[in-house]
Design a protein around this motif. Structure first.
Motif, PDB file in Angstrom:
ATOM      1  N   THR A 108       0.847  -1.297   0.040  1.00 19.80           N
ATOM      2  CA  THR A 108      -0.169  -0.078   0.149  1.00 19.80           C
ATOM      3  C   THR A 108       1.075   1.306  -0.040  1.00 19.80           C
ATOM      4  N   ASP A 109       0.236   2.323  -0.382  1.00 24.77           N
ATOM      5  CA  ASP A 109       1.006   3.711  -0.307  1.00 24.77           C
ATOM      6  C   ASP A 109       0.978   4.285   1.175  1.00 24.77           C
ATOM      7  N   LYS A 110      -0.031   3.983   1.725  1.00 24.30           N
ATOM      8  CA  LYS A 110      -0.263   4.801   3.273  1.00 24.30           C
ATOM      9  C   LYS A 110      -1.461   3.793   3.761  1.00 24.30           C
ATOM     10  N   VAL A 111      -1.378   3.437   5.139  1.00 29.78           N
ATOM     11  CA  VAL A 111      -2.179   2.674   6.108  1.00 29.78           C
ATOM     12  C   VAL A 111      -3.061   4.119   6.813  1.00 29.78           C
ATOM     13  N   HIS A 112      -4.351   4.105   6.949  1.00 32.53           N
ATOM     14  CA  HIS A 112      -4.539   5.257   7.531  1.00 32.53           C
ATOM     15  C   HIS A 112      -5.247   4.945   8.998  1.00 32.53           C
ATOM     16  N   GLU A 113      -6.223   3.978   9.147  1.00 32.95           N
ATOM     17  CA  GLU A 113      -6.799   3.792  10.349  1.00 32.95           C
ATOM     18  C   GLU A 113      -7.768   2.598  10.426  1.00 32.95           C
ATOM     19  N   VAL A 114      -8.171   2.139  11.486  1.00 32.25           N
ATOM     20  CA  VAL A 114      -9.103   1.213  11.770  1.00 32.25           C
ATOM     21  C   VAL A 114     -10.429   2.019  12.127  1.00 32.25           C
ATOM     22  N   THR A 115     -11.459   1.653  11.548  1.00 31.22           N
ATOM     23  CA  THR A 115     -12.643   2.489  11.399  1.00 31.22           C
ATOM     24  C   THR A 115     -13.969   1.559  11.479  1.00 31.22           C
ATOM     25  N   THR A 116     -15.065   2.154  11.429  1.00 33.96           N
ATOM     26  CA  THR A 116     -16.326   1.296  11.171  1.00 33.96           C
ATOM     27  C   THR A 116     -17.166   2.028  10.079  1.00 33.96           C
ATOM     28  N   LEU A 117     -17.485   1.354   9.374  1.00 33.95           N
ATOM     29  CA  LEU A 117     -18.217   1.885   7.884  1.00 33.95           C
ATOM     30  C   LEU A 117     -19.765   1.149   8.141  1.00 33.95           C
ATOM     31  N   GLU A 118     -20.703   1.801   7.927  1.00 36.30           N
ATOM     32  CA  GLU A 118     -22.102   1.505   8.078  1.00 36.30           C
ATOM     33  C   GLU A 118     -22.520   1.014   6.758  1.00 36.30           C
ATOM     34  N   LYS A 119     -23.175  -0.056   6.869  1.00 39.12           N
ATOM     35  CA  LYS A 119     -23.879  -0.636   5.577  1.00 39.12           C
ATOM     36  C   LYS A 119     -24.760   0.339   4.860  1.00 39.12           C
ATOM     37  N   SER A 120     -25.633   1.225   5.487  1.00 39.03           N
ATOM     38  CA  SER A 120     -26.604   2.022   5.164  1.00 39.03           C
ATOM     39  C   SER A 120     -25.899   3.075   4.387  1.00 39.03           C
ATOM     40  N   HIS A 121     -24.547   3.187   4.290  1.00 40.44           N
ATOM     41  CA  HIS A 121     -23.702   4.152   3.412  1.00 40.44           C
ATOM     42  C   HIS A 121     -23.068   3.437   2.172  1.00 40.44           C
ATOM     43  N   GLY A 122     -23.374   2.243   2.049  1.00 38.87           N
ATOM     44  CA  GLY A 122     -22.742   1.623   0.964  1.00 38.87           C
ATOM     45  C   GLY A 122     -23.751   1.234  -0.156  1.00 38.87           C
ATOM     46  N   GLU A 123     -23.019   1.141  -1.293  1.00 43.09           N
ATOM     47  CA  GLU A 123     -23.667   0.989  -2.484  1.00 43.09           C
ATOM     48  C   GLU A 123     -22.862  -0.001  -3.337  1.00 43.09           C
ATOM     49  N   PRO A 124     -23.714  -0.858  -4.094  1.00 41.90           N
ATOM     50  CA  PRO A 124     -22.766  -1.776  -5.154  1.00 41.90           C
ATOM     51  C   PRO A 124     -22.003  -0.841  -6.269  1.00 41.90           C
ATOM     52  N   PRO A 125     -21.089  -1.383  -6.861  1.00 40.27           N
ATOM     53  CA  PRO A 125     -20.329  -0.582  -7.730  1.00 40.27           C
ATOM     54  C   PRO A 125     -21.135  -0.459  -8.909  1.00 40.27           C
ATOM     55  N   PRO A 126     -21.074   0.571  -9.607  1.00 43.44           N
ATOM     56  CA  PRO A 126     -21.877   0.895 -10.691  1.00 43.44           C
ATOM     57  C   PRO A 126     -21.625  -0.095 -11.842  1.00 43.44           C
ATOM     58  N   SER A 127     -22.557  -0.557 -12.508  1.00 44.82           N
ATOM     59  CA  SER A 127     -22.212  -1.552 -13.636  1.00 44.82           C
ATOM     60  C   SER A 127     -21.592  -0.748 -14.875  1.00 44.82           C
ATOM     61  N   VAL A 128     -21.842   0.319 -15.059  1.00 42.62           N
ATOM     62  CA  VAL A 128     -21.234   1.510 -16.060  1.00 42.62           C
ATOM     63  C   VAL A 128     -20.509   2.461 -15.474  1.00 42.62           C
ATOM     64  N   GLY A 129     -19.537   3.062 -16.333  1.00 44.86           N
ATOM     65  CA  GLY A 129     -18.849   4.041 -16.020  1.00 44.86           C
ATOM     66  C   GLY A 129     -17.700   3.977 -14.879  1.00 44.86           C
ATOM     67  N   MET A 130     -17.537   2.587 -14.568  1.00 49.02           N
ATOM     68  CA  MET A 130     -16.251   2.515 -13.807  1.00 49.02           C
ATOM     69  C   MET A 130     -15.168   1.969 -14.597  1.00 49.02           C
ATOM     70  N   ARG A 131     -13.945   2.657 -14.180  1.00 51.58           N
ATOM     71  CA  ARG A 131     -12.626   2.340 -14.849  1.00 51.58           C
ATOM     72  C   ARG A 131     -12.218   0.858 -14.479  1.00 51.58           C
ATOM     73  N   TRP A 132     -12.666   0.432 -13.336  1.00 48.62           N
ATOM     74  CA  TRP A 132     -12.217  -1.034 -12.971  1.00 48.62           C
ATOM     75  C   TRP A 132     -13.341  -2.164 -13.007  1.00 48.62           C
ATOM     76  N   ARG A 133     -13.218  -3.157 -13.260  1.00 48.90           N
ATOM     77  CA  ARG A 133     -14.023  -4.429 -13.168  1.00 48.90           C
ATOM     78  C   ARG A 133     -14.907  -4.345 -12.037  1.00 48.90           C
ATOM     79  N   PRO A 134     -16.198  -4.341 -12.439  1.00 53.23           N
ATOM     80  CA  PRO A 134     -17.120  -4.187 -10.780  1.00 53.23           C
ATOM     81  C   PRO A 134     -16.927  -5.532 -10.284  1.00 53.23           C
TER      82      PRO A 134
END
Length: 171
Positions: A108-134
């Motif tokens: 990695t380039d840099k490690v930041h922190e251990v934190t908690t992410l909320e499922k309600s703020h999550g989204e699946p990757p978009p099927s179009v418009g991504m520069r990476w494989r979804p």
């Protein structure tokens, strides 16, 4: 598939509303790995190149007396390889690869922190418009006005293994 029908991966959240993660940076992008898979965060170590290995896992490191592969997931995402800095770290994780618990280092380039992410703020990757494989991304989680990418490491490593097998069969 419409956005409304696409769902977050249940294997990641497993019925939980929050996920404890380690956040890190690669090529200016913020990523996160589930903290339970993280074994240790290391300063850069001497690497041993593996002759004939693919660039994704071109070297190994000594981790507590064990030789483990060192992956550069930026290559799976098609990012440019960069030089290491004083902030560069190796995250040692344990992944289930083909039914076997496997220790792997991730550069990695840099490690930041251990934190908690909320499922309600999550989204699946978009099927179009991504520069990476979804399929290389489990989900994107919005936090403080930015997206944190949770990569699907099993898919990334499986795709690299399949690519290696195909090259071996062709060669």
């Amino acid at each position: 598939m419409s956005e409304a029908l696409r769902k977050l991966p249940e294997h990641l959240w497993e019925g939980r509303e929050e996920l404890e993660v380690l956040t890190f940076e690669i090529a200016g992008e913020m990523f996160a790995l589930e903290a339970v898979h993280v074994q240790e965060i290391l300063d850069l170590l001497p690497e041993t190149a593996v002759p004939g290995a693919k660039p994704f896992v071109a070297s190994v490191i000594n981790f507590r007396g064990k030789v483990i592969p060192l992956a550069d997931i930026r290559l799976a995402f098609g990012m440019e390889a960069t030089t290491t800095t004083i902030d560069s770290r190796i995250i040692v994780i344990e992944l289930d690869i083909d039914g076997e618990a496997t220790l792997t280092g991730i550069r990695t380039d840099k490690v930041h922190e251990v934190t908690t992410l909320e499922k309600s703020h999550g989204e699946p990757p978009p099927s179009v418009g991504m520069r990476w494989r979804p399929d290389f991304i489990d989900c994107l989680v919005r936090r403080h006005g930015e997206f944190i990418i949770i990569p699907n490491l099993k898919t990334i490593f499986s795709a690299q293994n399949e690519r290696n097998s195909q090259h071996a069969q062709q060669g």
